[in-house]
Design a protein around this motif. Structure first.
Motif, PDB file in Angstrom:
ATOM      1  N   SER A  64       0.855  -1.187   0.000  1.00 50.99           N
ATOM      2  CA  SER A  64       0.000   0.000   0.000  1.00 50.99           C
ATOM      3  C   SER A  64       0.895   1.244   0.000  1.00 50.99           C
ATOM      4  CB  SER A  64      -0.900  -0.004   1.233  1.00 50.99           C
ATOM      5  OG  SER A  64      -0.131   0.233   2.396  1.00 50.99           O
ATOM      6  N   PRO A  65       0.360   2.398  -0.344  1.00 52.09           N
ATOM      7  CA  PRO A  65       1.172   3.621  -0.312  1.00 52.09           C
ATOM      8  C   PRO A  65       1.791   3.891   1.064  1.00 52.09           C
ATOM      9  CG  PRO A  65      -0.809   4.014  -1.563  1.00 52.09           C
ATOM     10  CD  PRO A  65      -0.953   2.636  -0.959  1.00 52.09           C
ATOM     11  N   ALA A  66       1.073   3.614   2.131  1.00 55.18           N
ATOM     12  CA  ALA A  66       1.624   3.826   3.474  1.00 55.18           C
ATOM     13  C   ALA A  66       2.801   2.887   3.741  1.00 55.18           C
ATOM     14  CB  ALA A  66       0.541   3.623   4.527  1.00 55.18           C
ATOM     15  N   GLN A  67       2.679   1.628   3.320  1.00 49.74           N
ATOM     16  CA  GLN A  67       3.769   0.671   3.500  1.00 49.74           C
ATOM     17  C   GLN A  67       4.986   1.066   2.665  1.00 49.74           C
ATOM     18  OE1 GLN A  67       1.484  -2.788   2.343  1.00 49.74           O
ATOM     19  NE2 GLN A  67       1.453  -3.543   4.463  1.00 49.74           N
ATOM     20  N   ARG A  68       4.731   1.550   1.462  1.00 44.98           N
ATOM     21  CA  ARG A  68       5.832   2.009   0.602  1.00 44.98           C
ATOM     22  C   ARG A  68       6.565   3.176   1.253  1.00 44.98           C
ATOM     23  NH1 ARG A  68       2.613   2.270  -5.155  1.00 44.98           N
ATOM     24  NH2 ARG A  68       2.366   0.028  -5.412  1.00 44.98           N
ATOM     25  N   THR A  69       5.796   4.118   1.771  1.00 43.32           N
ATOM     26  CA  THR A  69       6.393   5.299   2.396  1.00 43.32           C
ATOM     27  C   THR A  69       7.263   4.904   3.580  1.00 43.32           C
ATOM     28  OG1 THR A  69       4.513   6.638   1.712  1.00 43.32           O
ATOM     29  CG2 THR A  69       5.878   7.518   3.489  1.00 43.32           C
ATOM     30  N   LEU A  70       6.752   4.038   4.435  1.00 44.07           N
ATOM     31  CA  LEU A  70       7.517   3.612   5.605  1.00 44.07           C
ATOM     32  C   LEU A  70       8.808   2.920   5.194  1.00 44.07           C
ATOM     33  CD1 LEU A  70       7.670   3.387   8.663  1.00 44.07           C
ATOM     34  CD2 LEU A  70       6.447   1.229   8.476  1.00 44.07           C
ATOM     35  N   ARG A  71       8.744   2.064   4.205  1.00 36.53           N
ATOM     36  CA  ARG A  71       9.942   1.340   3.769  1.00 36.53           C
ATOM     37  C   ARG A  71      10.963   2.284   3.134  1.00 36.53           C
ATOM     38  NH1 ARG A  71       5.980  -2.162   4.389  1.00 36.53           N
ATOM     39  NH2 ARG A  71       6.388  -4.373   4.709  1.00 36.53           N
ATOM     40  N   VAL A  72      10.506   3.266   2.379  1.00 38.07           N
ATOM     41  CA  VAL A  72      11.425   4.245   1.789  1.00 38.07           C
ATOM     42  C   VAL A  72      12.079   5.072   2.889  1.00 38.07           C
ATOM     43  CG1 VAL A  72      11.561   6.316   0.347  1.00 38.07           C
ATOM     44  CG2 VAL A  72      10.323   4.309  -0.466  1.00 38.07           C
ATOM     45  N   VAL A  73      11.326   5.450   3.919  1.00 32.41           N
ATOM     46  CA  VAL A  73      11.894   6.205   5.044  1.00 32.41           C
ATOM     47  C   VAL A  73      12.963   5.372   5.741  1.00 32.41           C
ATOM     48  CG1 VAL A  73      11.370   7.143   7.328  1.00 32.41           C
ATOM     49  CG2 VAL A  73       9.907   7.704   5.386  1.00 32.41           C
TER      50      VAL A  73
END
Length: 92
Positions: A64-73
């Motif tokens: 999901s977009p939230a999971q992607r964001t967390l992993r990129v961070v």
């Protein structure tokens, strides 16, 4: 009664790795890299960074977009720590 299911179902080579083993390997690599420091520590963290980036790229479509964001961070934080080991930025 609890049932265990993979976070992301698959039949790739990592599907057979126990989550505890993967966690301990990543934790050990990170701690060793930070404690060793210098170029060798940066190389160890670079290996960890590369592995995490490959996993992120392989799972990008199903996150999901939230999971992607967390992993990129997380990748960016790991990159900052790795660069800090190379240039030896004083922390105190």
């Amino acid at each position: 009664m609890t049932s265990k299911r993979p976070l992301l179902p698959g039949d790739g080579p990592l599907a057979r790795v126990r989550p505890v083993v993967a966690f301990l390997l990543v934790l050990g690599l990170f701690i060793t890299g930070v404690l060793v420091g210098g170029t060798l520590g940066a190389v160890l963290l670079g290996v960890l960074l590369l592995g995490a980036a490959v996993l992120l790229a392989a799972t990008w479509k199903v996150l999901s977009p939230a999971q992607r964001t967390l992993r990129v961070v997380v990748l960016l934080v790991l990159l900052i720590i790795t660069v800090e080991l190379v240039v030896k930025i004083p922390t105190r």
